[in-house]
Each structure stands twice: as structure tokens, then as C-alpha cells.
Design a protein around this motif. Sequence first.
Motif, PDB file in Angstrom:
ATOM      1  N   LEU A  43       0.828  -1.203   0.000  1.00 19.01           N
ATOM      2  CA  LEU A  43       0.000   0.000   0.000  1.00 19.01           C
ATOM      3  C   LEU A  43       0.863   1.253   0.000  1.00 19.01           C
ATOM      4  CD1 LEU A  43      -2.594   1.653   0.237  1.00 19.01           C
ATOM      5  CD2 LEU A  43      -2.513   1.298   2.707  1.00 19.01           C
ATOM      6  N   GLY A  44       0.617   2.114  -0.962  1.00 15.66           N
ATOM      7  CA  GLY A  44       1.250   3.410  -0.968  1.00 15.66           C
ATOM      8  C   GLY A  44       2.322   3.554  -2.018  1.00 15.66           C
ATOM      9  N   ALA A  45       2.201   4.635  -2.832  1.00 15.57           N
ATOM     10  CA  ALA A  45       3.219   4.943  -3.820  1.00 15.57           C
ATOM     11  C   ALA A  45       3.294   6.441  -4.093  1.00 15.57           C
ATOM     12  CB  ALA A  45       2.958   4.193  -5.126  1.00 15.57           C
ATOM     13  N   VAL A  46       2.157   7.144  -3.990  1.00 15.36           N
ATOM     14  CA  VAL A  46       2.130   8.570  -4.289  1.00 15.36           C
ATOM     15  C   VAL A  46       2.495   9.386  -3.045  1.00 15.36           C
ATOM     16  CG1 VAL A  46       0.794  10.461  -5.271  1.00 15.36           C
ATOM     17  CG2 VAL A  46       0.333   8.113  -5.989  1.00 15.36           C
ATOM     18  N   LEU A  47       1.719   9.251  -1.976  1.00 15.00           N
ATOM     19  CA  LEU A  47       2.021   9.931  -0.710  1.00 15.00           C
ATOM     20  C   LEU A  47       2.042   8.971   0.477  1.00 15.00           C
ATOM     21  CD1 LEU A  47       0.000  13.255  -1.081  1.00 15.00           C
ATOM     22  CD2 LEU A  47       2.479  13.027  -0.880  1.00 15.00           C
ATOM     23  N   GLY A 181      -3.428  23.597   3.270  1.00 15.10           N
ATOM     24  CA  GLY A 181      -3.722  22.466   4.127  1.00 15.10           C
ATOM     25  C   GLY A 181      -4.911  21.687   3.595  1.00 15.10           C
ATOM     26  N   GLY A 182      -4.923  20.399   3.835  1.00 14.30           N
ATOM     27  CA  GLY A 182      -6.028  19.576   3.353  1.00 14.30           C
ATOM     28  C   GLY A 182      -5.762  18.116   3.596  1.00 14.30           C
ATOM     29  N   GLY A 183      -6.290  17.272   2.737  1.00 14.25           N
ATOM     30  CA  GLY A 183      -6.135  15.836   2.934  1.00 14.25           C
ATOM     31  C   GLY A 183      -6.535  15.062   1.699  1.00 14.25           C
ATOM     32  N   GLY A 184      -6.494  13.751   1.844  1.00 20.33           N
ATOM     33  CA  GLY A 184      -6.846  12.876   0.739  1.00 20.33           C
ATOM     34  C   GLY A 184      -6.910  11.439   1.187  1.00 20.33           C
ATOM     35  N   VAL A 185      -7.061  10.555   0.229  1.00 16.97           N
ATOM     36  CA  VAL A 185      -7.125   9.123   0.515  1.00 16.97           C
ATOM     37  C   VAL A 185      -6.362   8.382  -0.584  1.00 16.97           C
ATOM     38  CG1 VAL A 185      -9.343   8.897  -0.681  1.00 16.97           C
ATOM     39  CG2 VAL A 185      -8.643   7.164   0.996  1.00 16.97           C
ATOM     40  N   GLU A 186      -5.553   7.411  -0.166  1.00 11.02           N
ATOM     41  CA  GLU A 186      -4.814   6.577  -1.110  1.00 11.02           C
ATOM     42  C   GLU A 186      -5.266   5.133  -0.928  1.00 11.02           C
ATOM     43  OE1 GLU A 186      -0.263   5.901  -2.778  1.00 11.02           O
ATOM     44  OE2 GLU A 186      -0.794   7.643  -1.569  1.00 11.02           O
ATOM     45  N   VAL A 187      -5.550   4.471  -2.047  1.00  6.47           N
ATOM     46  CA  VAL A 187      -6.134   3.124  -2.032  1.00  6.47           C
ATOM     47  C   VAL A 187      -5.266   2.189  -2.867  1.00  6.47           C
ATOM     48  CG1 VAL A 187      -8.170   1.735  -2.593  1.00  6.47           C
ATOM     49  CG2 VAL A 187      -8.450   4.097  -1.792  1.00  6.47           C
ATOM     50  N   TYR A 188      -4.982   1.016  -2.325  1.00  3.87           N
ATOM     51  CA  TYR A 188      -4.221  -0.001  -3.047  1.00  3.87           C
ATOM     52  C   TYR A 188      -5.154  -0.742  -4.001  1.00  3.87           C
ATOM     53  CZ  TYR A 188      -1.415  -4.183  -3.894  1.00  3.87           C
ATOM     54  OH  TYR A 188      -0.725  -5.213  -4.483  1.00  3.87           O
ATOM     55  N   LEU A 189      -4.772  -0.795  -5.278  1.00  7.01           N
ATOM     56  CA  LEU A 189      -5.603  -1.421  -6.305  1.00  7.01           C
ATOM     57  C   LEU A 189      -5.213  -2.868  -6.586  1.00  7.01           C
ATOM     58  CD1 LEU A 189      -5.728   1.470  -8.936  1.00  7.01           C
ATOM     59  CD2 LEU A 189      -7.394   0.970  -7.132  1.00  7.01           C
ATOM     60  N   LEU A 193      -0.029  -1.278  -7.480  1.00  9.96           N
ATOM     61  CA  LEU A 193      -0.548   0.018  -7.905  1.00  9.96           C
ATOM     62  C   LEU A 193      -1.429   0.631  -6.823  1.00  9.96           C
ATOM     63  CD1 LEU A 193      -1.589  -0.734 -11.599  1.00  9.96           C
ATOM     64  CD2 LEU A 193       0.473   0.445 -10.821  1.00  9.96           C
ATOM     65  N   SER A 194      -1.275   1.951  -6.623  1.00 11.09           N
ATOM     66  CA  SER A 194      -2.124   2.689  -5.683  1.00 11.09           C
ATOM     67  C   SER A 194      -2.636   3.952  -6.373  1.00 11.09           C
ATOM     68  CB  SER A 194      -1.345   3.074  -4.429  1.00 11.09           C
ATOM     69  OG  SER A 194      -0.962   1.933  -3.695  1.00 11.09           O
TER      70      SER A 194
END
Length: 230
Positions: A43-47, A181-189, A193-194
Motif C-alpha cells: 500500500l502506498g506509492a504517491v504519498l 492544508g487539506g487531505g486525501g485518501v490513497e487506495v491499493y488497487l 498500484l495505488s
Amino acid sequence: MSTLLLVSLESAAQAPDAAAVDAAPRDGGTDMALLRGTSEDPLGAVLAPVTLPDGATALYGFVGAPEIGVGFRQGISGFELESRVRLQWFQLSAALEVAVRRKVLDQGVLALAPTLGLGVVFNSGATYMDDRNFSGVLLRVSPGLVAGWRVADTVSVLGLVDVPVDIGLSNGQSRRLQALGGGGVEVYLGNSLSVIAAGQLGVESFQERSGESHTRLGFNVRLGLGARLF
């Protein structure tokens, strides 16, 4: 005695082999839980994660407004090194940066890492979408912070703070500062790949020459895809 011996032999034949039990495949959720925090955790590749494990590498790209970009991440001895190229298509400016990130908090599912980047910005001065834009070459210093909350084996929620500061090199009086400031969500595909979706809001302050500063709303939204290489 013969009766007892016969019963013992039958019980041994029916008992499951311990090696076979150990070799039996675990379900995907169990495997992911065991891999958390290791270089094999996919899990995780961008942030996400806030820093890559030692020896892990990732390549990512994103599209959004006002930027598109690509980057490369490398985990090294508890730190993370990142190189990135970003095109600000509202202003037709390009930024080349190198950043270092260090995890300072790790509470299992919750982690926190400050970031410091250094780079250079080449701004064309195009005003077709930004009538206050100005041309020049600027030095960029980019402090920031990434917080990660692992809400599931394949999902990480992120908190993001970025404060890029641009200082004029070709024109010593030009400046640009953003506080977002803010946020996001990262999902493993799957298949290493995420995908990520993230957004930030804040303020932007800038000046082309001394005594002419301006402040306005700043924002950044992006949709990205990353791959773990190792």
C-alpha cells in the motif's frame, strides 16, 4: 493393549499435519496485516505511507489543478528521498525539486512525517489564466507535513500541509508564498498500484516588485496513480 494401540494409530492418522497447517495460505487481509510497516507492504506509492520503508522505491504521476507532475520516491535508512517535476499549467511554470522526509511519529495505524524540499522554478510569465503572473527564475524552499492514518489494509487517509516559498533569482524583488492544508485518501488497487485523490485550500501571497504584494485564495486538487517498483 492391542485395542489401545489401534486407537492411538487411528488418532494419529486423523490429526492434521502441523507443517500442512503452517503451509496453508492465509487470507489476503491477514497477509496485509502481517506486512504492515515492512518493505513488502504494497500500500502506498504517491504519498502513502508517510515514508517508504528502507529499500522500497516508487514512481508516481498525477493530474490536477493547477498542477500536473511526476515523481520518484526512495526509502533510505529511515528517511525518504523524493525527486519531482511539476508543471503549473495556469502560469506555464515548471518546478524541479528534491525533497527529504523523516518519520517522527509511528503509532501503528497513525504516522507523521515532516518534509523539506529544495528546487528551482522557471516561470514563463503567461497571463492567459493568471493576469497577475510574472516571469522569472525562482528558488523554491518547500517545508511540509504528511500525516497518515491506516484505516484498512488497503486504504490510508492522509493529512497534508505544504508551504512552498519562491524567492526570485533573476529578479531579487519577486516573491511567492503559499500556505495550503487539506487531505486525501490513497487506495491499493493490486499489482503494486495505488491511486490517490487529494485536495488543499489556503492562501497565496506574491509580489513581482517591492511594494506591490497581493494575497488571494490558494488551492491544489489532484488525482494520481503510483507503482511500487521494489
